[in-house]
Design an enzyme around this catalytic site. Structure first.
Site, PDB file in Angstrom:
ATOM      1  CG  ASP A  82      38.266  48.447  38.598  1.00 16.46           C
ATOM      2  OD1 ASP A  82      37.320  48.712  38.032  1.00 16.46           O
ATOM      3  OD2 ASP A  82      39.427  48.970  38.452  1.00 16.46           O
ATOM      4  CG  ASP A  84      41.243  45.972  42.424  1.00 16.97           C
ATOM      5  OD1 ASP A  84      40.590  46.897  42.800  1.00 16.97           O
ATOM      6  OD2 ASP A  84      42.147  46.141  41.397  1.00 16.97           O
TER       7      ASP A  84
END
Length: 774
Positions: A82, A84
């Site tokens: 992801d 992030d």
DNA sequence: CAGTGAGCGAGCTTCCGCTTGACTT
């Protein structure tokens, strides 16, 4: 062998993406993080720049080995975790754990799972963001230091096995302090005045329900007003109509999904996540752990088409919502149906209901505003300056309300809905009835699981993946309990004016009924007080927000992570050491009073096994007596009389066949003891008063049952027995027990059958926890 | 879930975030 290996975090995602890419690509999942700090020690070398000691997690060894093998033969490894902080760290850990060469490794990101987004990502690889990785390391190390330094302080100063942490301790604080406010709260009553007035239209009567624009503090004042109303005349002083509108809520995030599923479907936070996971894994919704309101372009356009074809063009309005949540990382889309054209799905009842809610919310978020018309009608009283106000609301255009009405946590919100009859200024009305009803102010509401999540999210504490586990942790530790508590009765006064006569009546109502609310326990309160006294900086509601700012600076390359940790840890460690050495053990000891017979002091305090009462003090000659509190008692509220009752047990009930029977309350409720055995009493039996006859009855009943317990045993192997248990027959071999298959008759089983059954694989133990009170 | 019943003593406990399993020749 595929030329390309793509690694994502979730296996469901891997499956979808593999469909988008050609044969040249193998897509695998890492199942989240593959490495973590070692668990057996601090896992951080505080003397060496806080060097983390990372270990491949036990449950990830297999997957790491598999990925390593695939990576060694692939030409290019695409790290697609992801976008992030945690995702970046997962990629970095994969590089380390799989020993990936830089030349054949690419980092790619996308935040929606569509073919275009994936192909575009493949075309635009970027270098690994080491600063972002460092920000994650700072986050991880800080949480470890806080958790593994504070928890041992609690073990020594409060009770073993307790825990503290940046997130859980604030959650407990919120609940504990809310309860204190509620205890302090004094409910004040006042008199609300409502009137029913008659409007006649076309020889039909309509009732106009209105409320006075003033409340009276005292009963006499309300009476004075009602007296004034006798023989008064009532006329409409003004009619105001103004347009208003309502806009839809944004599509679901984890937190809002949990809140709405709790209100509308009565789901617990964990149930919502379990069902959402099932929907996700079967490809029906997008990822369920997200803090983003974002919808992909594809979702926006299919929603648009769907709305136009189902409801018409005037119902459609494309909207893109922006997140205002503190610390949102927005690695995913909002939670939405994968195929918006599917209004409903196949599945069990829970899945259908949750899906439908998600579908409606998503669709509504792309619909036009509802147009309303609000009307206020003021009614003047000829003999008083106060006025009655009737409120009405008419929907002129439904807009998004056609599919979705959001519910609120506000429990009494019924005012001003519905239509009003058409009325005119200066029109004279007939009064039918006016009542002054005593109403009470309400304390702040206790938290439910879902409102706690909402509060934590507002404070920027915790992440979508941790809301449910956090709630579970603070219950496991015994800090809070989720309970439904019955309300109490109270009386209130109503004064009514009807037919020129005033009458007063006392009614009763139930108040304070609390359904599935979080209550702090004695331990929760005590731990919170202790932490607030010594570590208020960490329990500060802004602590997370402040460290998040520093993590951001690290991510931007403006701060070195080890330095940030050092600045935090140096004073923190000094404090921890000081408390461990110099602070007294806390027990929350409180003197309740004196036992009249002996003149000894009676205390309530937290003991090694939970809250207890103590009679007298320990000295050379005397040992104090102890007794544990009952399940429904608490240190905060127990009285001297209740405490004295606890010392009356165990109580001698009498003698039966030369053996003494005693009665007491144990961990599992009230019981009688006869010889060396224990016999549970029923809920209706009170050990303080149970008679000898009743005790004997209970004992004989149990003995009778036990005599029927043995169904069969075998001479060849006395270890093996077939027994009758609470849930029917079962096989006992030594200390292990085994279930008997449904198609077998217990009496007919042979020794060989029993052995065979015992060799069958057992069902895995449930992961649930016992709600212990010890 | 298969039967329990304590009393401040030798052992161990704990954090937050990612993600789903459910051993085997």
């Amino acid at each position: 062998m595929a030329k390309n290996l793509v690694i994502v975090e979730s296996p469901a995602k891997a499956k979808t993406i593999e469909g988008f890419l050609g044969k040249e690509f193998t897509v695998k999942s890492s199942f989240g993080h593959v490495r973590d700090l070692s668990k057996n020690d601090l896992g951080v070398d505080v003397t060496n720049d806080f060097k983390p000691n990372y270990i491949i997690s036990q449950d990830k060894k297999k997957i790491v080995a598999e990925l390593k093998k695939l990576a060694s033969t692939a030409e290019v490894v695409w790290l697609a975790s992801d976008e992030d902080r945690e995702g970046e760290a997962i990629s970095w850990h994969l590089i380390q754990a799989l020993d990936l060469k830089e030349s054949k490794t690419r980092r790619i990101v996308f935040h929606e799972i569509t073919k275009d987004a994936i192909l575009n990502a493949i075309k635009n690889p970027r270098p690994l963001d080491v600063n972002l990785v460092d920000a994650q390391q700072a986050r991880r190390v800080l949480d470890r230091l806080v958790g593994f330094e504070l928890s041992p302080v609690l073990w020594r100063k409060v009770k073993p096995s307790l825990s503290a942490g940046r997130v859980q301790s604030v959650a407990v604080r919120l609940i504990s302090e809310r309860e204190k406010e509620i205890e302090k709260f004094n409910s004040i009553s006042s008199f609300k005045v409502v009137g029913d007035f008659i409007v006649n239209r076309d020889s039909k009567d309509y009732v106009l329900h209105a409320e006075l624009n003033k409340r009276f503090e005292k009963k006499d004042e309300a009476e004075v007003f009602l007296k004034k109303c006798v023989n008064a005349s009532y006329s409409i002083s003004s009619v105001e109509t103004k347009p208003s509108k309502k806009s839809p809520s944004p599509p679901f995030t984890t937190s809002t999904l949990q809140q709405e599923a709790s209100r509308k479907l009565g789901f617990s936070v964990s149930k919502t996540m379990i069902v959402a996971q099932q929907l996700y894994e079967s490809g029906k919704i997008t990822y369920m752990r997200t803090d983003s309101y974002n919808l992909s372009d594809m979702a926006l356009s299919t929603a648009k088409n769907e709305i136009i074809s189902s409801f018409g063009k005037e119902y459609q309005q494309t909207r893109q919502y922006t997140t205002k949540t503190k610390g949102a990382q927005e690695a995913h889309e909002a939670i939405r149906p994968t195929y918006i054209s599917n209004h409903s799905i196949d599945g069990d009842v829970s899945q259908k209901r949750l899906y439908e809610m998600i579908w409606k919310r998503t669709i509504a978020s792309q619909m036009s505003d509802a147009l309303l018309e609000k009307t206020n009608v003021n009614i003047a009283v000829s003999s008083a300056s106060e006025e009655f106000v009737a409120r009405g609301e008419v929907i002129k255009f439904e807009g998004f309300l056609k599919v979705y009405i959001e519910s609120t946590d506000d429990e009494n919100d019924e005012n001003g809905k519905g239509t009003l009859p058409e009325v005119f200024k200066d029109e004279i009305l007939d009064m039918q009835e006016i009542s002054a009803i005593e109403r009470f102010t309400l304390h702040l509401p206790r938290y439910t699981e879902a409102t706690l999540v909402k509060k934590l999210e507002e404070l920027g504490i915790g992440r979508p993946s941790t809301y449910a586990p956090t709630i579970s942790t603070i219950q496991k530790r015994g800090y809070v309990v989720l309970e439904t508590r019955e309300g109490k009765e109270r009386s209130y006064t109503t004064i009514t004016l009807k037919n020129n006569k005033i009458s007063s009546k006392n009614n009763t109502e139930i108040y304070g009924y609390e359904k599935s609310k979080l209550f702090p326990t004695d331990i929760g309160n005590l731990v919170n007080l202790f932490l607030m006294e010594h570590f208020s900086d960490i329990l500060d509601y802004n602590f997370t927000a402040n460290v998040e700012k520093e993590f951001d600076e690290i991510a931007e390359g403006n701060k070195i992570w080890n330095n940030m940790i050092k600045e935090f840890y140096a004073p923190f460690k000094i404090k921890v050491t000081d408390i461990q050495k110099n602070s007294e053990k806390v027990s929350g000891e409180k003197l309740l009073g004196i036992e009249p017979e002996s003149g000894k002091n009676v205390y309530v305090k937290l003991g090694r096994f939970g809250p207890m009462v103590q009679l007298g003090e320990a000295d050379e000659n005397n040992k104090p007596r102890f007794a544990g509190l009952l399940k429904n008692q608490s240190m905060e509220t127990i009285t001297l009389a209740e405490a004295l009752d606890l010392f009356k047990l165990p109580r001698k009930v009498g003698i039966y066949k030369d053996e003494e029977i005693t009665a007491a309350i144990g961990r599992f409720g009230p019981y009688v003891k006869y010889g060396n055995a224990f016999y549970s009493l029923f809920k209706t039996d009170d050990p303080h008063t149970v008679t000898l006859e009743r005790a004997i009855e209970v004992i004989e009943e149990k003995l009778d049952k036990d005599s029927k317990k043995l169904i069969k045993e075998f001479d060849k192997n006395p270890e093996v027995k077939i027994l009758n248990g609470r849930w029917g027959a079962y096989i006992a071999i030594g200390k292990e027990n085994y279930k008997i298959p449904k198609d077998k008759k217990p009496e007919e089983l042979t020794l060989e059958d029993c052995i065979l059954i015992s060799k069958q694989p057992k069902k895995p133990a449930k992961r649930g926890f016992r709600k212990g009170n010890n």
